[in-house]
Design an enzyme around this catalytic site. Structure first.
Site, PDB file in Angstrom:
ATOM      1  NE  ARG A 109      -4.007   0.491   1.799  1.00  0.00           N
ATOM      2  CZ  ARG A 109      -5.218   0.699   2.493  1.00  0.00           C
ATOM      3  NH1 ARG A 109      -5.281   1.094   3.408  1.00  0.00           N
ATOM      4  NH2 ARG A 109      -6.003   0.038   1.665  1.00  0.00           N
ATOM      5  CG  HIS A 136      -8.514   0.308  -2.906  1.00  0.00           C
ATOM      6  ND1 HIS A 136      -7.529  -0.617  -2.746  1.00  0.00           N
ATOM      7  CD2 HIS A 136      -8.981   0.702  -1.859  1.00  0.00           C
ATOM      8  CE1 HIS A 136      -7.736  -1.086  -1.391  1.00  0.00           C
ATOM      9  NE2 HIS A 136      -8.534  -0.233  -0.846  1.00  0.00           N
ATOM     10  CD  GLN A 139     -12.910  -1.579  -0.999  1.00  0.00           C
ATOM     11  OE1 GLN A 139     -12.176  -1.658  -0.084  1.00  0.00           O
ATOM     12  NE2 GLN A 139     -14.130  -2.122  -0.801  1.00  0.00           N
ATOM     13  CG  ASP A 224     -13.556   6.074  -0.613  1.00  0.00           C
ATOM     14  OD1 ASP A 224     -13.289   6.165   0.706  1.00  0.00           O
ATOM     15  OD2 ASP A 224     -12.617   6.396  -1.331  1.00  0.00           O
ATOM     16  CB  CYS A 264     -13.899   1.148  -0.013  1.00  0.00           C
ATOM     17  SG  CYS A 264     -13.438   2.799   0.254  1.00  0.00           S
ATOM     18  NE  ARG A 292     -10.402  -5.268  -0.015  1.00  0.00           N
ATOM     19  CZ  ARG A 292      -9.652  -4.226   0.435  1.00  0.00           C
ATOM     20  NH1 ARG A 292     -10.228  -3.297   1.257  1.00  0.00           N
ATOM     21  NH2 ARG A 292      -8.297  -4.251   0.247  1.00  0.00           N
TER      22      ARG A 292
HETATM   23  N1   CP Z   1     -11.197  -0.153   2.164  1.00  0.00           N
HETATM   24  C1   CP Z   1      -9.972  -0.340   2.505  1.00  0.00           C
HETATM   25  O1   CP Z   1      -9.118  -0.507   1.848  1.00  0.00           O
HETATM   26  O2   CP Z   1      -9.742  -0.214   4.112  1.00  0.00           O
HETATM   27  P1   CP Z   1      -8.408  -0.043   4.914  1.00  0.00           P
HETATM   28  O3   CP Z   1      -7.750   1.229   4.525  1.00  0.00           O
HETATM   29  O4   CP Z   1      -8.784  -0.179   6.296  1.00  0.00           O
HETATM   30  O5   CP Z   1      -7.403  -1.345   4.368  1.00  0.00           O
HETATM   31  N1  NVA Z   2      -9.819   6.824  -0.967  1.00  0.00           N
HETATM   32  C1  NVA Z   2      -9.175   6.236   0.269  1.00  0.00           C
HETATM   33  C2  NVA Z   2      -9.873   4.794   0.487  1.00  0.00           C
HETATM   34  C3  NVA Z   2      -9.362   4.219   1.713  1.00  0.00           C
HETATM   35  C4  NVA Z   2      -9.725   2.657   1.813  1.00  0.00           C
HETATM   36  C5  NVA Z   2      -8.001   6.721   0.423  1.00  0.00           C
HETATM   37  O1  NVA Z   2      -7.243   6.519  -0.220  1.00  0.00           O
HETATM   38  O2  NVA Z   2      -7.781   6.991   1.757  1.00  0.00           O
END
Ligand code: CP
Ligand code: NVA
Length: 315
Positions: A109, A136, A139, A224, A264, A292
């Site tokens: 990530r 993402h 997701q 989101d 999400c 997930r």
């Molecule tokens: N939706 C999602 O990716 O959640 P986290 O940021 O908690 O991993």
């Molecule tokens: N758009 C959000 C998604 C979190 C899962 C972010 O990038 O923080």
């Protein structure tokens, strides 16, 4: 900006997946989830190890990958942002090379999308995008599975994405393009999804500014956070700009009566979504979160499973 190349082994972007590969992941997810519920314990990841490399926080992504590895017989190793300090303490490509000597796969990530692309290009083991500023994909694969589970099919689906044209929205555009989903994204001006990604999509994907227009006939309403990880300094400004884009009961009245509401997570209750909607009968947000883990398992079995292609897993 360079999309990731699959090279037959990474999962960087839904753009890189053939429609059949998306369908295969969704099919295998169904089998894996059913087996899990029945208490069957196939072990296609026995003896396999996954490094979880994080530049940002996480609940779902970390835990679903960790539990997914364990449930299929493997194990994982969490590497926090302070530990590795990608491109600060050590160059991305050197981290990729070193980790490849220790583990069978890397889930990362990251902030800059080019970091995940560089990891994938230089690692000798499969690399999975667990979120970048641009995309993402895991997701959205889980979102697709959740819709399939609830609606029975993704054919002729009409979906509306309300809020920020962010990483989740961008991956939704790729999914809509591959699966011919009718997707309308409603954002404030200046917060549209990535222009290049939009330009690649067909007429079935539209970017507009009116949330009420977007949800007309929508079977799925997705939202989101208005402030993604890394944009925290803009929170106040964004809350002002995005307030007309809240998913609330008034907006829901304009959609199909049995529409699904998706997020999400993490959600900011009272901002992009109200308590009444998030806890209401249309909401499937916790099914999404659960799925997930099952989708992750299908992806992992496909990419690093000892039995090769995910289709060969026996239950
Ligand atoms: N939706 C999602 O990716 O959640 P986290 O940021 O908690 O991993
Ligand atoms: N758009 C959000 C998604 C979190 C899962 C972010 O990038 O923080």
């Amino acid at each position: 900006k360079g999309e990731g190349k699959v090279k037959g082994k990474d999962l960087i972007s839904i753009k890189d997946l053939a429609r059949e590969e998306i369908e295969e992941i969704l099919d295998r997810t169904g089998e894996i989830k059913k087996a899990h519920r029945k208490g069957n314990k196939p072990l296609p990841l026995k003896g396999k190890f996954l490094a979880l490399l994080f530049e940002k926080p996480s609940l779902r992504t970390r835990i679903s990958f960790e539990m997914g590895m364990k449930q299929l017989g493997g194990d994982s190793l969490y590497l926090s942002p302070n530990e590795v300090q990608l491109s600060k303490r050590e160059a991305v490509k050197d981290v990729a090379k070193v980790l490849s000597r220790y583990v069978d796969g890397i889930m990362a990530r990251v902030f800059a999308h080019k970091t995940i692309v560089e990891l994938a290009e230089t690692a000798d083991v499969p690399v999975i995008n667990g979120l970048s500023d641009l995309l993402h994909p895991c997701q959205v694969l889980s979102d697709l599975y959740t819709i399939l589970e609830k609606r029975g099919s993704l054919d002729n689906l009409k979906a509306a994405f309300i809020g920020d044209g962010n990483n989740v929205a961008n991956s939704w555009i790729y999914a809509a393009a591959k699966l011919k989903i009718n997707l309308i994204i409603a954002t404030p001006e200046g917060y549209e999804p990535d222009k290049d990604i939009l330009a690649e999509a067909g007429d079935n994907v539209k970017s507009i500014h009116d949330p009420e227009e977007a949800v007309k006939e929508a079977e799925v309403i997705y939202t989101d956070t208005w402030t993604s990880m890394g944009q925290e300094e803009e929170t106040e400004k964004r809350e002002r700009i995005f307030s007309p884009y809240q998913v609330n009961e008034d907006l829901l009245k304009k959609a199909e009566p049995d529409c699904l509401v998706m997020h999400c997570l993490p959600a900011h209750r009272g901002k992009e979504i109200t308590d009444a909607v998030m806890d209401g009968p249309h909401s499937v947000v916790f099914d999404q979160a659960e799925n997930r883990m099952h989708v992750q398992k299908a992806i992992l079995a496909l990419l690093i499973g000892s039995q090769g292609k995910v289709t060969k897993i026996q239950y």
